[in-house]
Design a protein around this motif. Sequence first.
Motif, mmCIF file in Angstrom:
data_model
loop_
_atom_site.group_PDB
_atom_site.id
_atom_site.type_symbol
_atom_site.label_atom_id
_atom_site.label_comp_id
_atom_site.label_asym_id
_atom_site.label_seq_id
_atom_site.Cartn_x
_atom_site.Cartn_y
_atom_site.Cartn_z
ATOM 1 N N ASN A 1 0.831 -1.214 0.000
ATOM 2 C CA ASN A 1 0.000 0.000 0.000
ATOM 3 C C ASN A 1 0.860 1.258 0.000
ATOM 4 O O ASN A 1 1.812 1.370 0.787
ATOM 5 N N PHE A 2 0.514 2.185 -0.864
ATOM 6 C CA PHE A 2 1.173 3.482 -0.945
ATOM 7 C C PHE A 2 0.155 4.602 -0.734
ATOM 8 O O PHE A 2 -1.056 4.398 -0.880
ATOM 9 N N LEU A 3 0.689 5.779 -0.418
ATOM 10 C CA LEU A 3 -0.131 6.981 -0.296
ATOM 11 C C LEU A 3 0.482 8.061 -1.170
ATOM 12 O O LEU A 3 1.686 8.330 -1.078
ATOM 13 N N VAL A 4 -0.308 8.668 -2.032
ATOM 14 C CA VAL A 4 0.184 9.705 -2.943
ATOM 15 C C VAL A 4 0.496 10.959 -2.132
ATOM 16 O O VAL A 4 -0.357 11.479 -1.417
ATOM 17 N N ARG A 5 1.760 11.448 -2.227
ATOM 18 C CA ARG A 5 2.127 12.681 -1.531
ATOM 19 C C ARG A 5 2.440 13.814 -2.505
ATOM 20 O O ARG A 5 2.631 14.952 -2.082
ATOM 21 N N ALA A 6 2.532 13.513 -3.817
ATOM 22 C CA ALA A 6 2.677 14.564 -4.820
ATOM 23 C C ALA A 6 1.309 15.175 -5.112
ATOM 24 O O ALA A 6 0.273 14.604 -4.778
ATOM 25 N N ASP A 7 1.315 16.330 -5.737
ATOM 26 C CA ASP A 7 0.040 16.971 -6.063
ATOM 27 C C ASP A 7 -0.775 16.126 -7.024
ATOM 28 O O ASP A 7 -2.006 16.062 -6.915
ATOM 29 N N SER A 8 -0.111 15.494 -7.976
ATOM 30 C CA SER A 8 -0.805 14.628 -8.927
ATOM 31 C C SER A 8 0.149 13.551 -9.426
ATOM 32 O O SER A 8 1.374 13.721 -9.382
ATOM 33 N N LEU A 9 -0.408 12.445 -9.886
ATOM 34 C CA LEU A 9 0.385 11.314 -10.361
ATOM 35 C C LEU A 9 -0.302 10.703 -11.579
ATOM 36 O O LEU A 9 -1.392 10.140 -11.462
ATOM 37 N N PRO A 10 0.312 10.804 -12.776
ATOM 38 C CA PRO A 10 -0.326 10.251 -13.970
ATOM 39 C C PRO A 10 -0.013 8.758 -14.142
ATOM 40 O O PRO A 10 1.127 8.324 -13.953
ATOM 41 N N ILE A 11 -1.004 7.983 -14.504
ATOM 42 C CA ILE A 11 -0.821 6.566 -14.823
ATOM 43 C C ILE A 11 -1.525 6.280 -16.139
ATOM 44 O O ILE A 11 -2.423 7.018 -16.557
ATOM 45 N N ILE A 12 -1.106 5.214 -16.829
ATOM 46 C CA ILE A 12 -1.718 4.859 -18.110
ATOM 47 C C ILE A 12 -2.413 3.506 -17.973
ATOM 48 O O ILE A 12 -1.849 2.568 -17.414
ATOM 49 N N PRO A 13 -3.629 3.378 -18.444
ATOM 50 C CA PRO A 13 -4.350 2.106 -18.338
ATOM 51 C C PRO A 13 -3.860 1.053 -19.335
ATOM 52 O O PRO A 13 -4.107 -0.136 -19.142
ATOM 53 N N GLN A 14 -3.164 1.491 -20.402
ATOM 54 C CA GLN A 14 -2.657 0.529 -21.383
ATOM 55 C C GLN A 14 -1.387 -0.160 -20.873
ATOM 56 O O GLN A 14 -0.799 0.247 -19.872
ATOM 57 N N LEU A 15 -0.969 -1.197 -21.600
ATOM 58 C CA LEU A 15 0.248 -1.915 -21.231
ATOM 59 C C LEU A 15 1.478 -1.052 -21.489
ATOM 60 O O LEU A 15 1.481 -0.206 -22.391
ATOM 61 N N PRO A 16 2.551 -1.263 -20.731
ATOM 62 C CA PRO A 16 3.772 -0.473 -20.939
ATOM 63 C C PRO A 16 4.341 -0.591 -22.347
ATOM 64 O O PRO A 16 4.927 0.363 -22.865
ATOM 65 N N ALA A 17 4.169 -1.756 -22.979
ATOM 66 C CA ALA A 17 4.702 -1.933 -24.329
ATOM 67 C C ALA A 17 4.101 -0.929 -25.301
ATOM 68 O O ALA A 17 4.768 -0.450 -26.226
ATOM 69 N N GLU A 18 2.847 -0.563 -25.100
ATOM 70 C CA GLU A 18 2.205 0.416 -25.967
ATOM 71 C C GLU A 18 2.773 1.813 -25.725
ATOM 72 O O GLU A 18 2.918 2.610 -26.654
#
Length: 333
Positions: free
Chosen positions: A58-75
């Motif tokens: 478990n993590f807690l976001v401490r930055a103002d925002s954090l972008p993630i991508i729903p697609q696979l990393p290969a894409e």
Amino acid sequence: MKKALFIIHYSLFISVALLSLCSCYNRGQQTPDAWNLTEQQLDSISFYTTHHYTQNFNFLVRADSLPIIPQLPAEAISDMPVDTLMLYKGEQLVVADIMTVPADSLDSIWVKVARDQLTFGWIHERELLNAVSPDDTISQFIDFFSDAHLLIFLAFVVIVMAAYIYVKLMRRQAKIVHFNDIASFYPTLLCLLVASSATLYSSIQLFDPEKWRHFYFHPTLNPYAVPVSLGLFLVSVWAILIVAIAVVDDVRRQLPFGDAILYLLGLGATCAVAYIVFSIFTLYYIGYPLLALYFIFALWSYFRHPRPHYRCGRCGALLYEKGNCRHCGAFNE
């Protein structure tokens, strides 16, 4: 009759002793497949050993925002169009999966995190760890006091406040640690403990960063559940709390309320300066000789002042010599 009882008791003793030496051998639970792990499980154990976290952490976001991508990393590394989901400060995340992408030149490790069942995606490990902290109060406390900008700001504020308080106290001839101390060793001991703890804290980060990193991901306040160096650090933290309580009690008994508040403010400023100075200077190896000099100065300052050896028989106030008590006027022989 006595002889017969002695023989019976002796026989019973021998029987119990023999039975205690004879016991059934317990082979334990037979688990022939205990270490018959899959390759994925072995990879997870190996990753946990070096990175100190794995799936379901478990993590807690401490930055103002954090972008993630729903697609696979290969894409993403193939320059294909991908969507972006934003996570925000204070949101809780769980590690859902970990993937190694050797073709990625920026960071070969990708981590899949999820906020809930509908919000999940992939992100580089380096980018993730720079924006989150373990979802544990102790880890977040460590983050707060390890921030470089915060340390610089605190150093400036604390030094200014300490100088102001010291000037005020010296002008009033008030009690102040190291210079015009009260009749107690606890304030000096508290300052020495804070300086030693700060030095030990930075030493662990300097010489064994992986040990500190593992403690950061899996913190505890139990000094017996960690390696020796971390155990000593936790013992010093507990000692600081205990001695601080003793300091407050001694100051309360020896000084009037207003003088006690000023004394505790000056003591707090001294401890804050000691923490900042020794935690920073130890990273450049200057903290060790500085700590030795500080010990010499603190002990010399304490023992050079006369200590009261008597107590008033009526009010219990500390007295430097026999005679009339300054507090209640009673004569002490």
